[in-house]
Design a protein around this motif. Structure first.
Motif, short mmCIF file in Angstrom:
data_model
loop_
_atom_site.label_atom_id
_atom_site.label_comp_id
_atom_site.label_asym_id
_atom_site.label_seq_id
_atom_site.Cartn_x
_atom_site.Cartn_y
_atom_site.Cartn_z
N LYS A 159 0.85 -1.20 0.00
CA LYS A 159 0.00 0.00 0.00
C LYS A 159 0.88 1.24 0.00
O LYS A 159 1.01 1.93 1.02
CB LYS A 159 -0.91 -0.01 1.21
N GLY A 206 -7.68 -3.21 1.40
CA GLY A 206 -8.85 -3.29 2.27
C GLY A 206 -8.45 -3.12 3.73
O GLY A 206 -7.27 -3.01 4.05
N ASN A 245 -7.29 -4.44 6.54
CA ASN A 245 -6.65 -5.74 6.76
C ASN A 245 -5.46 -5.63 7.70
O ASN A 245 -4.31 -5.74 7.28
CB ASN A 245 -6.16 -6.32 5.40
N LYS A 296 -4.77 6.38 1.96
CA LYS A 296 -5.39 6.33 3.31
C LYS A 296 -4.33 6.35 4.40
O LYS A 296 -4.60 6.79 5.52
CB LYS A 296 -6.34 5.15 3.44
N ASP A 305 -10.82 0.82 4.67
CA ASP A 305 -9.45 0.79 5.19
C ASP A 305 -9.11 2.07 5.95
O ASP A 305 -8.35 2.05 6.93
CB ASP A 305 -8.47 0.59 4.02
N THR A 357 -7.66 1.99 9.73
CA THR A 357 -6.32 2.54 9.97
C THR A 357 -6.36 3.76 10.88
O THR A 357 -5.46 3.96 11.71
CB THR A 357 -5.64 2.87 8.61
N SER A 406 -2.50 0.22 14.04
CA SER A 406 -1.96 0.82 12.81
C SER A 406 -0.65 1.56 13.06
O SER A 406 -0.56 2.42 13.92
CB SER A 406 -2.99 1.80 12.22
N ARG A 407 0.37 1.20 12.25
CA ARG A 407 1.67 1.88 12.37
C ARG A 407 1.57 3.32 11.90
O ARG A 407 2.23 4.20 12.42
CB ARG A 407 2.76 1.14 11.56
N ASN A 408 0.71 3.59 10.87
CA ASN A 408 0.57 4.97 10.39
C ASN A 408 -0.07 5.85 11.45
O ASN A 408 0.35 6.97 11.70
CB ASN A 408 -0.24 4.98 9.09
O1 LIG Z 1 -0.32 -0.69 10.22
P1 LIG Z 1 -0.64 0.14 9.00
O2 LIG Z 1 -0.94 1.56 9.34
O3 LIG Z 1 0.41 -0.03 7.94
O4 LIG Z 1 -1.99 -0.46 8.39
C1 LIG Z 1 -2.03 -1.81 8.03
C2 LIG Z 1 -3.11 -2.06 7.00
O5 LIG Z 1 -2.88 -1.30 5.83
C3 LIG Z 1 -4.50 -1.80 7.51
O6 LIG Z 1 -5.43 -2.18 6.55
#
Ligand SMILES: O=P(O)(O)OC[C@H](O)CO
Ligand SMILES: NC(=O)c1ccc[n+]([C@@H]2O[C@H](COP(=O)([O-])OP(=O)(O)OC[C@H]3O[C@@H](n4cnc5c(N)ncnc54)[C@H](O)[C@@H]3O)[C@@H](O)[C@H]2O)c1
Length: 335
Positions: free
Chosen positions: A106, A135, A137, A190, A243, A247, A253-255
């Motif tokens: 992504k 999605g 996920n 996103k 998503d 997120t 979520s890392r972001n």
């Molecule tokens: O941990 P993130 O922020 O990279 O999010 C993980 C996935 O993209 C969530 O759908």
């Protein structure tokens, strides 16, 4: 027995290998070295997923490249490495050019501003047989067998249906789409909005503020997507609002966590180090701005996220700039 290849023993790569196995497929998980292969075999997956051994006997873990012997029985490959490593991983994996290949990453390519399927096309893979999976996920939830849905976009719906069957297992449900551009862009954009949401959580702005960032963020994601040939409906679907919700709201979520650390005053590089895993949105923000400038589209939230990551302003300054924008009609992209 159908067999699929997965490139990358990342959190998402291991999760996808486990899903393919649970759906009844043989899997070849391609990793970077024999040392990594041994570690993944010994753990039955990845310790950072926190789920114990998750890979069974039908997942065969091998260093890249895919050998001619193995390639003969493989029906398709999923590439699940961070976008900055995507090109090199695909090159190292040695996947046949005729193989259906799906990006599970992504992000956007920092150097060329390309989507990952465009990177595949530039490497000689057939545009008719490439696609994107996206999605809401979070790998940590899916690997525990919790229910989730995803969307796989391929130019040809028949191919998408084959991927749906290959991946749908237990409580993981895959939908098909033909909007490759939209699914890829939604999945990448996103992450940037989730950084802004994380910053709002970090400043303890509350759920109203996060919901406003998500809604206006979705509007700017959609504007850019439409300008680049995506379909509006995709942004209202799993790869878009679905998503975005997962997120922006999940503490996994890392972001989002990156945004929270920025709000706490951490330097971007230190925040990435502290997280110790992929933070795609940090790379995507400047690329999205480049694409938007070329398309004549305004992305106010993304611009502020990029400015904070670039060290041009602090999170509170960026929030004040967003709140101080001229009052406007609520325009929602429709076409
Ligand atoms: O941990 P993130 O922020 O990279 O999010 C993980 C996935 O993209 C969530 O759908
Ligand atoms: N983790 C998730 O919940 C999730 C869910 C959906 C999509 N994604 C996407 O999948 C991609 C990978 O993310 P992730 O969270 O699985 O990664 P991750 O953070 O678990 O792993 C990234 C790390 O994996 C290592 N790695 C292993 N194999 C590699 C390879 N072949 N090339 C480069 N690095 C390799 C590197 O050390 C790298 O820093 C990203 O684009 C991400 O947005 C992740």
């Amino acid at each position: 027995m159908p067999a699929y290849a997965v490139v990358g023993a990342t959190s998402w790569g291991v999760t996808l290998a486990a899903l393919l196995e649970r759906a009844g497929n043989d899997v070849i998980l391609l990793v970077r070295s024999e040392l990594e292969a041994r570690a993944v075999r010994a753990a039955g997956g990845l310790e950072r997923l926190g789920a114990g051994p998750v890979l069974g006997p039908r997942v065969h873990i091998h260093p890249m490249p895919l050998t001619a012997n193995h390639a003969a029985g493989v029906s398709g490959a999923l590439v699940a490495v961070p976008s900055h490593a995507f090109r090199a991983a695909v090159q190292a994996a040695g996947l046949p050019r005729s193989l259906p290949v799906v990006s599970a990453a992504k992000g956007l390519d920092l150097e060329t501003s390309s989507r990952m399927t465009e990177v595949l096309h530039a490497l000689g893979y057939d545009p008719a047989r490439t696609g994107a999976l996206s999605g809401p996920n979070l790998a940590h939830e899916i690997i525990r067998g919790l229910p989730a849905a995803a969307v796989i976009a391929t130019p040809d719906l028949e191919l998408g249906r084959a991927w749906q069957t290959a991946l749908s297992a237990g409580a993981f449900r895959v939908y098909a789409s033909t909007d490759v551009v939209g699914v890829e862009l939604a999945g990448a954009l996103k992450n940037v909005i989730a950084i802004a949401a994380g910053a709002a959580w970090g400043l303890e702005f509350g759920a109203n503020a996060v919901a406003a960032i998500m809604t206006r963020g979705l509007a700017e994601m959609t504007r850019l997507g439409l300008a680049l040939g995506a379909e509006v409906a995709t942004f209202n679907g799993l790869a878009g609002v679905g998503d975005l919700a997962a997120t922006c709201f999940s503490p996994l979520s890392r972001n989002r966590r990156f945004g929270e650390l920025l709000a706490a005053g951490r330097a971007p590089a230190d925040a990435v180090d502290e997280i110790g895993e992929t933070v795609e949105g940090a790379h995507t923000a400047p690329v999205a701005l480049r694409l938007a400038a070329a398309a004549g589209v305004e992305l106010p939230i993304t611009a502020e996220v990029a400015a904070v990551i670039g060290g041009e302003r602090t999170v509170p300054e960026a929030m004040l700039r967003l709140l101080g924008r001229p009052l406007a009609r609520e325009e929602l992209p429709r076409r």
